[in-house]
Scaffold this active site. Structure first.
Site, PDB file in Angstrom:
ATOM      1  N   HIS A 165      62.886  45.231  -4.847  1.00 22.33           N
ATOM      2  CA  HIS A 165      63.917  44.761  -5.779  1.00 22.33           C
ATOM      3  C   HIS A 165      65.202  45.547  -5.570  1.00 22.33           C
ATOM      4  CE1 HIS A 165      60.666  43.198  -8.747  1.00 22.33           C
ATOM      5  NE2 HIS A 165      60.940  42.324  -7.796  1.00 22.33           N
ATOM      6  N   THR A 198      61.288  43.671 -15.169  1.00 22.50           N
ATOM      7  CA  THR A 198      59.819  43.574 -15.177  1.00 22.50           C
ATOM      8  C   THR A 198      59.156  44.849 -15.681  1.00 22.50           C
ATOM      9  OG1 THR A 198      59.555  44.309 -12.888  1.00 22.50           O
ATOM     10  CG2 THR A 198      59.891  41.945 -13.235  1.00 22.50           C
ATOM     11  N   GLU A 239      55.228  41.294  -7.357  1.00 20.77           N
ATOM     12  CA  GLU A 239      55.274  40.869  -8.763  1.00 20.77           C
ATOM     13  C   GLU A 239      55.339  39.354  -8.857  1.00 20.77           C
ATOM     14  OE1 GLU A 239      58.250  43.477 -10.871  1.00 20.77           O
ATOM     15  OE2 GLU A 239      56.317  44.208 -11.611  1.00 20.77           O
ATOM     16  N   HIS A 282      56.605  55.510 -12.076  1.00 25.64           N
ATOM     17  CA  HIS A 282      56.282  54.081 -12.082  1.00 25.64           C
ATOM     18  C   HIS A 282      56.459  53.474 -10.695  1.00 25.64           C
ATOM     19  CE1 HIS A 282      56.423  54.412 -16.424  1.00 25.64           C
ATOM     20  NE2 HIS A 282      57.692  54.787 -16.383  1.00 25.64           N
TER      21      HIS A 282
HETATM   22 ZN   LIG Z   1      61.100  45.864  -9.866  1.00 24.36          ZN
END
Ligand SMILES: [Zn+2]
Ligand SMILES: *[C@@H]1O[C@H](CO)[C@@H](O)[C@H](O)[C@H]1NC(C)=O
Ligand SMILES: *[C@@H]1O[C@H](CO)[C@@H](O)[C@H](O)[C@H]1NC(C)=O
Length: 317
Positions: A150, A232, A137, A94
């Protein structure tokens, strides 16, 4: 005949998808993996993804509210290399995720607790023939940045993220936008490692870096937005105190494009691009601003004068 076949097959297909592996994916993977749950269907993977206080969001700057307790953060051990343990960097199918030991911590910044850094990862866009399609995002007034970093922290008293997600203030995620500009030397060793984690499941180690070398200078981190939201990615737990810093990190175009050379899968058939969740409804949440807005203050003063005159008229008529 074909039609009959489709009719017979479709209830089975739907059933298989409904209680099958329930693998989640980004929109960019949907064509290659028709059975996967794309962001709008994440609530079928986990109900929490369909709840009211999800992330990311679009931040509308003329609706944010100043909050006086959003003081600067105190960063602990962001300036050491934690030489004891090397970092693990992996392609988890991911994103690119770097696991940390938890010795770097944040405090103050309007947080009621100290939070320790457990991992950091990135979200990015895609390399187009003409330029680059942004992949942050969060967005500011509808505009997205090239990438977003992040740094995921959990409340000091917890030892794992699994524990922390059960607490509605269990996590504090620091979000940094990444802009395209000059080359950033501090990212060179990390980006070089991407060659070794091209496929899903690949994992390697690297020399630890100073976390503060990956983010803007501390004096530029006093300005930020704060809101309550979620992870998220599934399970989308609503356990996150979000901080979105206004000052972006800068990477060069080729540094940013290096991330697009990774693959979502083991067989290197689908490039890892656009690994961001679309923005979610704000609903009745408020986004707080650490800065007094430069627009709001004079506007209030201007409004104040006619109100004062009006009150005087009412009083003396
Ligand atoms: Zn993230
Ligand atoms: C990105 O696009 C440029 C031209 O549009 C191309 O030369 C380059 O090879 C591409 N890079 C990647 C990583 O796909
Ligand atoms: C990366 O993963 C692929 C697919 O599982 C595997 O074939 C390859 O050997 C791995 N490469 C490294 C460097 O671990």
């Amino acid at each position: 005949m074909e039609l009959l076949f489709l009719v017979l097959l479709s209830p089975l297909t739907v059933k298989a998808a409904a209680d099958g592996e329930k693998e989640w994916c980004y929109q960019s993977q949907k064509c290659a993996l028709p059975a996967c749950a794309e962001p709008r269907a994440w609530k079928t993977v986990n109900e929490e993804c369909g709840k009211k206080y999800q992330s990311p969001i679009n931040i509308v700057t003329n609706k944010v509210e100043y909050k006086g307790d959003l003081k600067p953060f105190i960063f602990e051990e962001y300036d050491t290399t934690q030489k004891s343990s090397p970092w693990t960097i992996e392609n988890n199918g991911h994103t690119v995720k770097v696991s940390l030991s938890g010795s770097a911590k944040i405090g103050a910044g309007g947080l009621q607790n100290k939070y320790k850094a457990m991992e950091f990862h990135f979200h990015w866009g895609s390399n187009l023939t003409e330029g680059y399609s942004p992949g942050s995002e969060h967005s500011i007034d509808g505009e997205r940045y090239a990438m977003e970093l992040h740094i995921v922290h959990i409340k000091e008293s917890f030892s794992t993220t699994t524990e922390a997600v059960k607490d509605e203030e269990g996590l504090a995620v620091l979000g940094f936008f990444i802009n395209i500009g000059a080359e950033n030397e501090n990212y060179a060793s990390l980006i070089k490692k991407l060659n070794e984690i091209v496929s899903k499941g690949n994992k390697t180690t690297m020399e630890p870096l100073r976390l503060d070398s990956l983010i803007p200078d501390e004096e530029n981190l006093k300005s930020y937005y704060r809101y309550r939201g979620s992870l998220t990615t599934p399970n989308c737990n609503e356990a996150v105190i979000w901080t979105i810093f206004k000052a972006p990190i800068t990477l060069s175009e080729s540094q940013v494009k290096n991330f697009c050379e990774l693959y979502f899968n083991e067989h290197n058939t689908l490039q890892m691009t656009d690994n961001f969740r679309p923005v979610q409804p704000l609903n009745d949440r408020i986004v707080y601003n650490s800065d007094v807005s430069v627009i709001q203050a004079p506007a209030k003063a201007v409004l104040g004068i006619p109100t004062f005159i009006y009150l005087m008229i009412l009083l003396f008529q």
